[in-house]
Design a protein around this motif. Structure first.
Motif, PDB file in Angstrom:
ATOM      1  N   ALA A  90      -2.507   1.213   2.052  1.00 10.69           N
ATOM      2  CA  ALA A  90      -2.770   2.542   1.508  1.00 10.69           C
ATOM      3  C   ALA A  90      -2.215   2.688   0.090  1.00 10.69           C
ATOM      4  O   ALA A  90      -2.755   3.438  -0.700  1.00 10.69           O
ATOM      5  N   LYS A  91      -1.146   1.986  -0.216  1.00 12.57           N
ATOM      6  CA  LYS A  91      -0.529   2.059  -1.547  1.00 12.57           C
ATOM      7  C   LYS A  91      -0.880   0.799  -2.337  1.00 12.57           C
ATOM      8  O   LYS A  91      -1.157  -0.249  -1.776  1.00 12.57           O
ATOM      9  N   TRP A  92      -0.800   0.906  -3.647  1.00 14.37           N
ATOM     10  CA  TRP A  92      -1.187  -0.204  -4.513  1.00 14.37           C
ATOM     11  C   TRP A  92      -0.387  -1.465  -4.200  1.00 14.37           C
ATOM     12  O   TRP A  92      -0.931  -2.560  -4.190  1.00 14.37           O
ATOM     13  N   TYR A  93       0.928  -1.312  -3.945  1.00 16.57           N
ATOM     14  CA  TYR A  93       1.753  -2.499  -3.711  1.00 16.57           C
ATOM     15  C   TYR A  93       1.432  -3.159  -2.372  1.00 16.57           C
ATOM     16  O   TYR A  93       1.569  -4.367  -2.230  1.00 16.57           O
ATOM     17  N   GLU A  97       1.018   1.868   4.371  1.00 19.12           N
ATOM     18  CA  GLU A  97      -0.126   1.403   5.153  1.00 19.12           C
ATOM     19  C   GLU A  97      -0.848   2.614   5.726  1.00 19.12           C
ATOM     20  O   GLU A  97      -0.337   3.729   5.723  1.00 19.12           O
ATOM     21  N   CYS A  98      -1.999   2.363   6.263  1.00 13.90           N
ATOM     22  CA  CYS A  98      -2.814   3.379   6.913  1.00 13.90           C
ATOM     23  C   CYS A  98      -3.169   2.831   8.287  1.00 13.90           C
ATOM     24  O   CYS A  98      -3.703   1.727   8.376  1.00 13.90           O
ATOM     25  N   GLY A  99      -2.831   3.548   9.365  1.00 14.37           N
ATOM     26  CA  GLY A  99      -3.186   3.066  10.686  1.00 14.37           C
ATOM     27  C   GLY A  99      -2.210   3.510  11.749  1.00 14.37           C
ATOM     28  O   GLY A  99      -1.517   4.513  11.599  1.00 14.37           O
ATOM     29  N   THR A 109      -3.544   9.629   8.091  1.00 15.14           N
ATOM     30  CA  THR A 109      -4.283   8.946   7.023  1.00 15.14           C
ATOM     31  C   THR A 109      -5.422   8.090   7.559  1.00 15.14           C
ATOM     32  O   THR A 109      -5.974   7.268   6.827  1.00 15.14           O
ATOM     33  N   TYR A 110      -5.783   8.291   8.824  1.00 18.90           N
ATOM     34  CA  TYR A 110      -6.859   7.511   9.448  1.00 18.90           C
ATOM     35  C   TYR A 110      -7.522   8.393  10.506  1.00 18.90           C
ATOM     36  O   TYR A 110      -6.966   9.421  10.917  1.00 18.90           O
ATOM     37  N   ASP A 111      -8.707   8.001  10.937  1.00 19.79           N
ATOM     38  CA  ASP A 111      -9.490   8.838  11.849  1.00 19.79           C
ATOM     39  C   ASP A 111      -9.249   8.593  13.329  1.00 19.79           C
ATOM     40  O   ASP A 111      -9.314   9.524  14.122  1.00 19.79           O
TER      41      ASP A 111
END
Length: 172
Positions: free
Chosen positions: A136-139, A109-111, A7-9
């Motif tokens: 990454a998520k709304w919460y 999360e994203c990372g 989910t990340y580069d």
């Protein structure tokens, strides 16, 4: 390992310590675990075998008994929040052992986050947890700074758990 699964580069960027892509938050927590070769070996095994994470009380569903590149791992928090990850790389050197995982689709999360045990020249054994992440998520977004605070609490708990697991072996 198709990059599109992450989910990340910047896959693998925690290997270089201190790197944080724009828009992400950096985490760096270092905890003294103990001293000596026995402590280093015990801490390394606890990190590589998922034992440290299980002792934290989180669920670990891993595709292998030990951390290894490309192993998928789902961490379950509070019995309901599923956080799918993949081990990006491992480090197994005479004085440094650990691994990092990157977030996959569905993670709050994203990372990327890494867990490394190292033994310094004076024999002191340390656990370093470092990461870069963003919600990454709304919460996770709704939690704002509290979410980042919980990440720090989690990283410090990793260190305390490793101290406890290694305490019977500490020299001196």
């Amino acid at each position: 390992m198709p990059p599109s699964d992450y989910t990340y580069d910047d896959v693998g960027a925690t290997r270089h310590g201190g790197f944080c892509p724009p828009g992400f938050h950096l985490l760096h927590v270092r905890t003294r675990v103990g001293e000596g070769e026995k402590v280093f070996r015990r801490a390394s095994e606890a990190v590589m075998s998922w034992e440290m994470h299980r002792e934290l009380g989180v669920g670990i569903d891993a595709g292998a008994d030990r951390a290894a590149p490309d192993v998928d791992v789902t961490v379950t928090l509070a019995g309901m929040i599923k956080a799918p990850c993949r081990v990006v790389y491992t480090v197994e050197e005479p004085r440094r052992t650990g691994w990092a995982y990157g977030t996959l689709t569905g993670h709050p999360e994203c990372g990327e986050e890494r867990f490394v045990v190292d033994r310094t020249g004076d024999g002191t054994v340390w656990l370093t947890v470092s990461a870069f992440s963003r919600p990454a998520k709304w919460y996770a977004r709704a939690g704002g700074p509290a979410t980042r605070g919980l990440q720090g609490v989690y990283a410090r708990r990793c260190g305390r758990v490793l101290q406890r697991l290694c305490a019977p072996l500490s020299e001196g």
